[in-house]
Design an enzyme around this catalytic site. Structure first.
Site, PDB file in Angstrom:
ATOM      1  CG  ASP A   1      -0.222   0.139   2.552  1.00 25.41           C
ATOM      2  OD1 ASP A   1       0.853  -0.491   2.706  1.00 25.41           O
ATOM      3  OD2 ASP A   1      -0.717   0.855   3.448  1.00 25.41           O
TER       4      ASP A   1
ATOM      5  CD  GLU B   1       4.275   1.024   7.083  1.00 21.07           C
ATOM      6  OE1 GLU B   1       4.988   1.337   8.044  1.00 21.07           O
ATOM      7  OE2 GLU B   1       3.943   1.846   6.211  1.00 21.07           O
TER       8      GLU B   1
HETATM    9  N1  BES Z   1       8.831   3.072   5.350  1.00 16.18           N
HETATM   10  C1  BES Z   1       8.257   3.997   6.263  1.00 16.18           C
HETATM   11  C2  BES Z   1       9.048   4.170   7.533  1.00 16.18           C
HETATM   12  C3  BES Z   1      10.467   4.663   7.364  1.00 16.18           C
HETATM   13  C4  BES Z   1      10.843   5.528   6.358  1.00 16.18           C
HETATM   14  C5  BES Z   1      11.428   4.244   8.269  1.00 16.18           C
HETATM   15  C6  BES Z   1      12.158   5.939   6.242  1.00 16.18           C
HETATM   16  C7  BES Z   1      12.705   4.668   8.159  1.00 16.18           C
HETATM   17  C8  BES Z   1      13.088   5.510   7.151  1.00 16.18           C
HETATM   18  C9  BES Z   1       6.837   3.541   6.584  1.00 16.18           C
HETATM   19  O1  BES Z   1       6.119   3.213   5.427  1.00 16.18           O
HETATM   20  C10 BES Z   1       6.086   4.683   7.224  1.00 16.18           C
HETATM   21  O2  BES Z   1       5.866   5.652   6.558  1.00 16.18           O
HETATM   22  N2  BES Z   1       5.692   4.544   8.488  1.00 16.18           N
HETATM   23  C11 BES Z   1       4.890   5.513   9.146  1.00 16.18           C
HETATM   24  C12 BES Z   1       4.274   4.960  10.386  1.00 16.18           C
HETATM   25  C13 BES Z   1       2.973   4.241  10.220  1.00 16.18           C
HETATM   26  C14 BES Z   1       2.443   3.820  11.555  1.00 16.18           C
HETATM   27  C15 BES Z   1       1.946   5.029   9.452  1.00 16.18           C
HETATM   28  C16 BES Z   1       5.709   6.694   9.589  1.00 16.18           C
HETATM   29  O3  BES Z   1       6.892   6.543   9.930  1.00 16.18           O
HETATM   30  O4  BES Z   1       5.158   7.790   9.599  1.00 16.18           O
HETATM   31 MN    MN Z   2       7.215   2.006   4.196  1.00 23.27          MN
HETATM   32 MN    MN Z   3       5.502   5.147   4.461  1.00 21.71          MN
END
Ligand code: BES
Ligand code: MN
Ligand code: MN
Length: 454
Positions: free
Chosen positions: A86, A150
């Site tokens: 997604d 995610e």
């Molecule tokens: N892939 C990201 C997280 C990420 C990006 C970790 C770059 C380290 C470096 C992930 O898809 C993401 O965006 N996670 C969200 C949290 C989630 C609970 C919606 C975030 O970090 O905002």
């Molecule tokens: Mn991600």
């Molecule tokens: Mn992300």
């Protein structure tokens, strides 16, 4: 051999990835429910074609999870690959220089929503698997678990993991959904921040009012909201919520030194972002501020008149969405409670407050002395000719802590994106070089992890 296979099949790999990128699998937007499923079906199809067994879409109360596996020898170690198909909403659309769901190559980079986060990185794993199948290199058993929620907080994944423990049985989790320092300096992520995501509503009068007739005598909820938000940081950039820092793990001087030893150019950082100066908690560097310190940030704020021209109005309500990034050993539920209590306590009597908690997730630190981490390190050394540096990333992948808790498994965060790839922003992109070298590095990881005594 691996290299040759990648070169010979590069165009097809990219064409296939582009087909996946064309599917607008925006998990947050219910209008895209069908597209999210289409992306899941596409991933399942490609896993099947690459040679995976037991490929299926596993239904949840939300979007489906794609599962597939190749168990070649129960004696060999098993790697569980996690990723997400997604993507974030593409807005604001007008700032994209090419359509978000029409992958476009510019300067060796693929521009599309999800190019880096995380379709491009998931696809590296599917192609690495294809290579190992085709060339008889499979030295491990592999399981794939690619989810579709995610970007909206993995709401149904916890339950899924709990209910499918034996299906997910493995020796380690492998995830490519983080960033590298640069193509010149590889790194492996050894820590991620956690998250508490809040929404607040401040209500003043029972209706919007004429800002001349009532202004000055009735609390303006947007003014009040701004003051409340501003008061949540002190002059040193520290968060003022009582108890907020109580469980924050303070790092040893040597650990902080290691973090700051990573190559980092503050001027280049500022230049790339178009800012004259960085800012944050006093006494910490940029790498520390994003890696090992917690934060509180407004993600969106609205209320009153925001249309064309000027409308003189004293709004009845003000709203904001606020995220707090957490570090070990903060607990998202406890932080959510502390925020709620504090936000209500600082409100003046002239307004009413509503606080809603959205998704959260625990921070995670992964071991750097495990066989899996060492295998990843060796893979980088072999393919990149350089030893990767362990880093702490600022983003969150809540499932990492959950995997540890529910399955007892550690994770290796072998990401190949760059912080400047514009994740969640307009013009998200992913370097073709990153994509191709990532595939090679993943194949090398399996080679080392499949051996005895790395
Ligand atoms: N892939 C990201 C997280 C990420 C990006 C970790 C770059 C380290 C470096 C992930 O898809 C993401 O965006 N996670 C969200 C949290 C989630 C609970 C919606 C975030 O970090 O905002
Ligand atoms: Mn991600
Ligand atoms: Mn992300």
């Amino acid at each position: 051999m691996v290299n040759q296979y990648i070169t010979a099949n590069k165009d097809r790999f990219l064409t296939e990835l582009f087909d996946l990128l064309r599917i607008p699998s925006v998990s947050a937007d219910s209008r895209h429910k069908g597209d999210v499923r289409k992306a899941a079906e596409y991933v399942a199809q490609k896993l099947k074609e690459a040679g995976a067994d037991k490929v299926e879409l596993m239904e949840t109360k939300g979007h489906p999870i794609v599962f597939g596996e190749k168990i070649s020898d129960p004696q060999k170690p098993t790697v569980l690959v996690y990723g997400h198909y997604d993507v974030q909403p593409p807005d604001p659309l007008n700032l994209w220089t090419s359509p978000p769901f029409e992958p476009t190559v510019k300067d060796g980079k693929i521009y599309a929503r999800g190019a880096c986060d995380d379709k491009g990185q998931v696809y590296m794993h599917i192609k690495a698997f294809e290579i190992m199948m085709k060339q008889n290199l499979l030295s491990c058993n592999i399981k794939f678990m690619i989810e579709g929620e995610e970007e909206v907080g993995s709401e149904h994944l916890g339950e899924f993991v709990k209910e499918n423990k034996s299906k997910l049985k493995a020796d380690v989790i492998l995830i490519s959904d983080t960033s590298l320092i640069s193509l010149d300096q590889p790194s492996i992520t050894a820590g991620l921040r956690g998250l508490s995501y809040m929404e607040v509503e401040v209500t003043g009068p029972n209706r919007d009012l004429h800002s001349g007739v009532y202004g000055g005598a009735v609390a303006n909820p947007v003014n009040v909201l701004c003051e409340m938000i501003a008061s949540m940081h002190d002059e040193d950039g520290r968060i003022t919520i009582p108890g907020f820092y109580e469980n924050v793990a303070e790092l040893l001087p040597a650990e902080r030194k290691a973090i700051n030893n990573a190559p980092f150019d503050q001027n280049e950082y500022n230049r790339e972002l178009g800012i004259d100066e960085a800012q944050g908690e006093k006494g910490y560097t940029t790498l520390e501020r994003t890696g090992i310190r917690p934060t509180l940030d407004v993600n969106g704020i609205w209320g009153g008149y925001t249309g064309e021209g000027a409308k003189t109005v004293l709004p009845a309500k003000g709203h904001a969405k606020i995220s707090m990034r957490l570090v070990p050993n903060q607990n998202p539920q406890q932080i959510t409670d502390l925020f709620t209590k504090h936000f209500i306590s600082i409100a003046p009597k002239s307004v009413k407050i509503k606080v809603i908690a959205h998704h959260g997730g625990e921070p995670a630190v992964t071991p750097t002395d495990s066989k899996a981490f060492k295998s990843a390190s060796k893979a980088f050394e072999e393919v990149w000719g350089k030893t990767p540096i362990p880093t702490r990333d600022g983003g969150s992948i809540p499932i990492v802590a959950l995997f540890k808790k529910e399955l007892g498994l550690d994770t290796v965060l072998m990401g190949f994106g760059l912080d400047t790839d514009a994740l969640h922003s307009p013009n998200e992109h992913y370097g073709i070089k990153n994509f191709l070298i990532g595939i090679e590095t993943i194949v090398a990881f399996y080679k080392h992890f499949g051996k005895n005594g790395v």
